[in-house]
Design a protein around this motif. Structure first.
Motif, PDB file in Angstrom:
ATOM      1  N   LEU A 124       0.837  -1.196   0.000  1.00  0.00           N
ATOM      2  CA  LEU A 124       0.000   0.000   0.000  1.00  0.00           C
ATOM      3  C   LEU A 124       0.874   1.249   0.000  1.00  0.00           C
ATOM      4  N   CYS A 125       1.931   1.243   0.791  1.00  0.00           N
ATOM      5  CA  CYS A 125       2.823   2.396   0.846  1.00  0.00           C
ATOM      6  C   CYS A 125       3.539   2.594  -0.487  1.00  0.00           C
ATOM      7  N   GLN A 126       3.875   1.512  -1.156  1.00  0.00           N
ATOM      8  CA  GLN A 126       4.469   1.631  -2.485  1.00  0.00           C
ATOM      9  C   GLN A 126       3.502   2.315  -3.442  1.00  0.00           C
ATOM     10  N   MET A 127       2.224   1.951  -3.350  1.00  0.00           N
ATOM     11  CA  MET A 127       1.222   2.583  -4.205  1.00  0.00           C
ATOM     12  C   MET A 127       1.051   4.060  -3.852  1.00  0.00           C
ATOM     13  N   ILE A 128       1.041   4.384  -2.563  1.00  0.00           N
ATOM     14  CA  ILE A 128       0.870   5.780  -2.147  1.00  0.00           C
ATOM     15  C   ILE A 128       2.031   6.633  -2.641  1.00  0.00           C
ATOM     16  N   ILE A 129       3.247   6.117  -2.536  1.00  0.00           N
ATOM     17  CA  ILE A 129       4.411   6.859  -3.045  1.00  0.00           C
ATOM     18  C   ILE A 129       4.280   7.034  -4.553  1.00  0.00           C
ATOM     19  N   GLY A 130       3.930   5.950  -5.249  1.00  0.00           N
ATOM     20  CA  GLY A 130       3.767   6.031  -6.702  1.00  0.00           C
ATOM     21  C   GLY A 130       2.723   7.055  -7.093  1.00  0.00           C
ATOM     22  N   ASN A 131       1.601   7.068  -6.365  1.00  0.00           N
ATOM     23  CA  ASN A 131       0.536   8.016  -6.686  1.00  0.00           C
ATOM     24  C   ASN A 131       0.919   9.451  -6.342  1.00  0.00           C
ATOM     25  N   SER A 132       1.782   9.639  -5.335  1.00  0.00           N
ATOM     26  CA  SER A 132       2.252  10.988  -5.030  1.00  0.00           C
ATOM     27  C   SER A 132       3.004  11.580  -6.219  1.00  0.00           C
ATOM     28  N   TYR A 133       3.724  10.712  -6.918  1.00  0.00           N
ATOM     29  CA  TYR A 133       4.412  11.157  -8.137  1.00  0.00           C
ATOM     30  C   TYR A 133       3.441  11.249  -9.310  1.00  0.00           C
ATOM     31  N   TYR A 134       2.578  10.252  -9.450  1.00  0.00           N
ATOM     32  CA  TYR A 134       1.651  10.232 -10.588  1.00  0.00           C
ATOM     33  C   TYR A 134       0.733  11.456 -10.591  1.00  0.00           C
ATOM     34  N   TRP A 135       0.185  11.811  -9.427  1.00  0.00           N
ATOM     35  CA  TRP A 135      -0.758  12.915  -9.340  1.00  0.00           C
ATOM     36  C   TRP A 135      -0.085  14.277  -9.226  1.00  0.00           C
ATOM     37  N   GLY A 136       1.229  14.289  -9.150  1.00  0.00           N
ATOM     38  CA  GLY A 136       1.928  15.572  -9.078  1.00  0.00           C
ATOM     39  C   GLY A 136       1.859  16.232  -7.720  1.00  0.00           C
ATOM     40  N   ASP A 137       1.776  15.436  -6.645  1.00  0.00           N
ATOM     41  CA  ASP A 137       1.763  16.001  -5.295  1.00  0.00           C
ATOM     42  C   ASP A 137       3.165  16.375  -4.815  1.00  0.00           C
ATOM     43  N   PHE A 138       4.176  15.914  -5.504  1.00  0.00           N
ATOM     44  CA  PHE A 138       5.554  16.059  -5.022  1.00  0.00           C
ATOM     45  C   PHE A 138       6.000  17.510  -4.830  1.00  0.00           C
ATOM     46  N   PRO A 139       5.624  18.493  -5.666  1.00  0.00           N
ATOM     47  CA  PRO A 139       6.075  19.865  -5.377  1.00  0.00           C
ATOM     48  C   PRO A 139       5.535  20.384  -4.038  1.00  0.00           C
ATOM     49  N   GLU A 140       4.254  20.069  -3.755  1.00  0.00           N
ATOM     50  CA  GLU A 140       3.677  20.507  -2.483  1.00  0.00           C
ATOM     51  C   GLU A 140       4.341  19.798  -1.319  1.00  0.00           C
ATOM     52  N   ILE A 141       4.610  18.503  -1.468  1.00  0.00           N
ATOM     53  CA  ILE A 141       5.271  17.740  -0.401  1.00  0.00           C
ATOM     54  C   ILE A 141       6.663  18.295  -0.142  1.00  0.00           C
ATOM     55  N   GLN A 142       7.376  18.603  -1.204  1.00  0.00           N
ATOM     56  CA  GLN A 142       8.759  19.098  -1.084  1.00  0.00           C
ATOM     57  C   GLN A 142       8.829  20.596  -0.840  1.00  0.00           C
ATOM     58  N   GLY A 143       7.689  21.276  -0.872  1.00  0.00           N
ATOM     59  CA  GLY A 143       7.682  22.714  -0.653  1.00  0.00           C
ATOM     60  C   GLY A 143       8.280  23.508  -1.794  1.00  0.00           C
ATOM     61  N   LYS A 144       8.201  22.998  -3.005  1.00  0.00           N
ATOM     62  CA  LYS A 144       8.797  23.650  -4.180  1.00  0.00           C
ATOM     63  C   LYS A 144       7.816  24.661  -4.786  1.00  0.00           C
ATOM     64  N   THR A 145       8.375  25.813  -5.219  1.00  0.00           N
ATOM     65  CA  THR A 145       7.609  26.799  -5.968  1.00  0.00           C
ATOM     66  C   THR A 145       8.410  27.201  -7.202  1.00  0.00           C
ATOM     67  N   ARG A 146       7.780  27.976  -8.067  1.00  0.00           N
ATOM     68  CA  ARG A 146       8.453  28.411  -9.300  1.00  0.00           C
ATOM     69  C   ARG A 146       9.737  29.169  -8.998  1.00  0.00           C
ATOM     70  N   GLU A 147       9.772  29.887  -7.883  1.00  0.00           N
ATOM     71  CA  GLU A 147      10.948  30.685  -7.523  1.00  0.00           C
ATOM     72  C   GLU A 147      12.174  29.838  -7.216  1.00  0.00           C
ATOM     73  N   ASP A 148      11.979  28.531  -7.000  1.00  0.00           N
ATOM     74  CA  ASP A 148      13.115  27.645  -6.706  1.00  0.00           C
ATOM     75  C   ASP A 148      13.864  27.220  -7.966  1.00  0.00           C
ATOM     76  N   PHE A 149      13.415  27.647  -9.144  1.00  0.00           N
ATOM     77  CA  PHE A 149      14.022  27.202 -10.397  1.00  0.00           C
ATOM     78  C   PHE A 149      14.494  28.406 -11.214  1.00  0.00           C
ATOM     79  N   ASP A 150      15.596  28.208 -11.916  1.00  0.00           N
ATOM     80  CA  ASP A 150      16.208  29.300 -12.674  1.00  0.00           C
ATOM     81  C   ASP A 150      15.506  29.589 -13.986  1.00  0.00           C
ATOM     82  N   SER A 151      14.791  28.576 -14.516  1.00  0.00           N
ATOM     83  CA  SER A 151      14.190  28.741 -15.843  1.00  0.00           C
ATOM     84  C   SER A 151      13.014  27.799 -16.004  1.00  0.00           C
ATOM     85  N   ASP A 152      12.244  28.059 -17.042  1.00  0.00           N
ATOM     86  CA  ASP A 152      11.138  27.161 -17.357  1.00  0.00           C
ATOM     87  C   ASP A 152      11.652  25.777 -17.724  1.00  0.00           C
ATOM     88  N   ASP A 153      12.795  25.718 -18.384  1.00  0.00           N
ATOM     89  CA  ASP A 153      13.378  24.410 -18.728  1.00  0.00           C
ATOM     90  C   ASP A 153      13.711  23.621 -17.464  1.00  0.00           C
TER      91      ASP A 153
END
Length: 413
Positions: A124-153
């Motif tokens: 179940l935990c393997q599925m939850i981790i997989g779904n965190s990536y599949y659904w795009g929850d990872f930026p919120e989990i990691q606290g990432k915003t656009r300001e953390d990146f130098d470019s759109d690329d």
């Protein structure tokens, strides 16, 4: 205690997720209810998923649906420190600013806790981790915003790299025995991620084949659908049959349909109607198709004793619930007063829409026009319909009542 969760939760997981063929989901549900009463935060989260409906658990379990109670349980699991509940709250929509401020675990802490269990083999935990990536929850989990990146690329590269991680984790969960892990894996292959990862639909079929080989009831059904779409009706029927025998409720209709039409198996109306009846009793929302097919079988007396009342009830129910109207059958019921009050005007609203070669509908329309039943009398138009209806006894008998005058006009004899 169990290896990863409480003993009660681990038994419930086995019955609800890992051993579907045993059909002990209701027992697992009761285990979770007791664990919730005992204060188990993980059980709160898992019971909430059961209450959210069949898209969260196997529909064959026939769990009650209560989204409000599910939301309350999910919030409780977060507030009481369940790591899986904290991550899953992102998926069910209960995570808001107030809950985020009150929860004892941060999203990253919850992720790390679940990841550790996933790396040690908890499906179940393997599925939850997989779904965190599949659904795009990872930026919120990691606290990432656009300001953390130098470019759109750089943003695109980050998203592409992390979305792709779902593939390995969802495969791990599927291979570890949780069949629901393959649902989003197949979706990932079929749809890709727009602008980031291209679809690979052929890999989705591999997922369904793997699940079928492992004996997962839902994958018998998914793989049967793929085979059916490929025109391999015989192979498809075999998997529909196996799915139905394993209790997969979505397969009942298709097994019956195969028997009714003789697709991949010899025609057998009795078998068809038995499967349709199972579909109508199954814990699924998609009942309009079996209702229509069963209604037609009752009308024609195919596989069951003819019963116009049951036929009309099923056919009208299907139409009222968004299904395609069975135009000839509903028109005939109204025209003949079979299973309902005779009403030629209503009959016409159905029969007039028949746009295929349907001799019985043409006969009824011909009779109605010739006699002014539900429509203005038009003998010429009625005879035209009767002539299209074919060469059977009722048509011949009706045509005997009309003749063409010397001037080419159809009149009653």
């Amino acid at each position: 205690m169990g290896r990863f969760f409480s003993e009660a939760v681990e038994r419930a997981l086995k019955y609800i997720y890992y051993d579907l063929r045993a059909q002990r989901g209701q027992e697992g549900f009761r285990l979770l209810e007791q664990a919730v009463q005992d204060g188990d935060a993980d059980a709160c989260c898992l019971l909430a998923r059961c209450l959210y409906g069949p898209e969260y658990t196997w529909p064959g379990h026939n769990f009650p649906v209560d989204e409000q109670a599910g939301d309350e349980l999910m919030r409780r699991s977060v507030l009481e420190g369940s790591a899986i509940g904290t991550l899953l709250s992102l998926r069910c929509g209960v995570m808001n600013r107030q809950l985020a401020q009150a929860m004892p675990l941060s999203l990253q802490e919850a992720f790390d806790t679940v990841l550790d269990k996933a790396e040690h083999g908890e499906p179940l935990c393997q599925m939850i981790i997989g779904n965190s990536y599949y659904w795009g929850d990872f930026p919120e989990i990691q606290g990432k915003t656009r300001e953390d990146f130098d470019s759109d690329d750089a943003v695109q590269s980050y998203l592409r790299e992390n979305y792709a991680k779902c593939e390995d984790w969802l495969w791990r969960s599927l291979r570890s025995g949780i069949s629901t892990g393959g649902v989003n894996l197949a979706n990932f292959y079929r749809e890709g991620k727009a602008g980031l990862i291209s679809p690979r639909p052929e890999k989705a079929i591999e997922v369904y084949r793997y699940g079928a080989e492992r004996g997962y009831p839902s994958y018998f059904f998914y793989y049967a659908n793929e085979l059916y779409d490929q025109g391999k009706k015989g192979e498809a029927f075999e998997f529909y049959r196996r799915a139905a025998e394993a209790g997969e409720p979505r397969a009942f209709f298709w097994a019956g349909y195969s028997y009714e039409l003789g697709e991949g198996v010899p025609k057998d109306n009795t078998q068809a109607t038995q499967y349709y009846q199972q579909a109508l009793s199954a814990p699924i929302q998609e009942k309009v198709n079996p209702a229509n097919r069963m209604g037609m079988c009752y009308y024609d007396g195919r596989g069951v004793e003819r019963d116009y009342a049951k036929a009309f009830q099923l056919l009208k129910w299907a139409e009222d619930h968004g299904g395609p109207a069975m135009l000839y059958y509903l028109g005939a019921c109204y025209a003949n007063g079979q299973g309902t009050r005779q009403d030629y005007a209503k009959a016409f609203t159905y029969l007039d829409k028949v746009n295929w070669d349907c001799p019985h509908a043409f006969y009824l329309l011909g009779k109605m026009y010739c006699n002014g039943l539900g429509v203005p009398m038009d003998i010429a138009k009625g005879v035209e319909y009767l002539q299209k209806a074919g060469d059977y006894v009722e048509v011949k008998e009706e045509l005997r009542h009309y003749k063409k005058t010397l001037f080419g006009k159809w009149v009653r004899r």
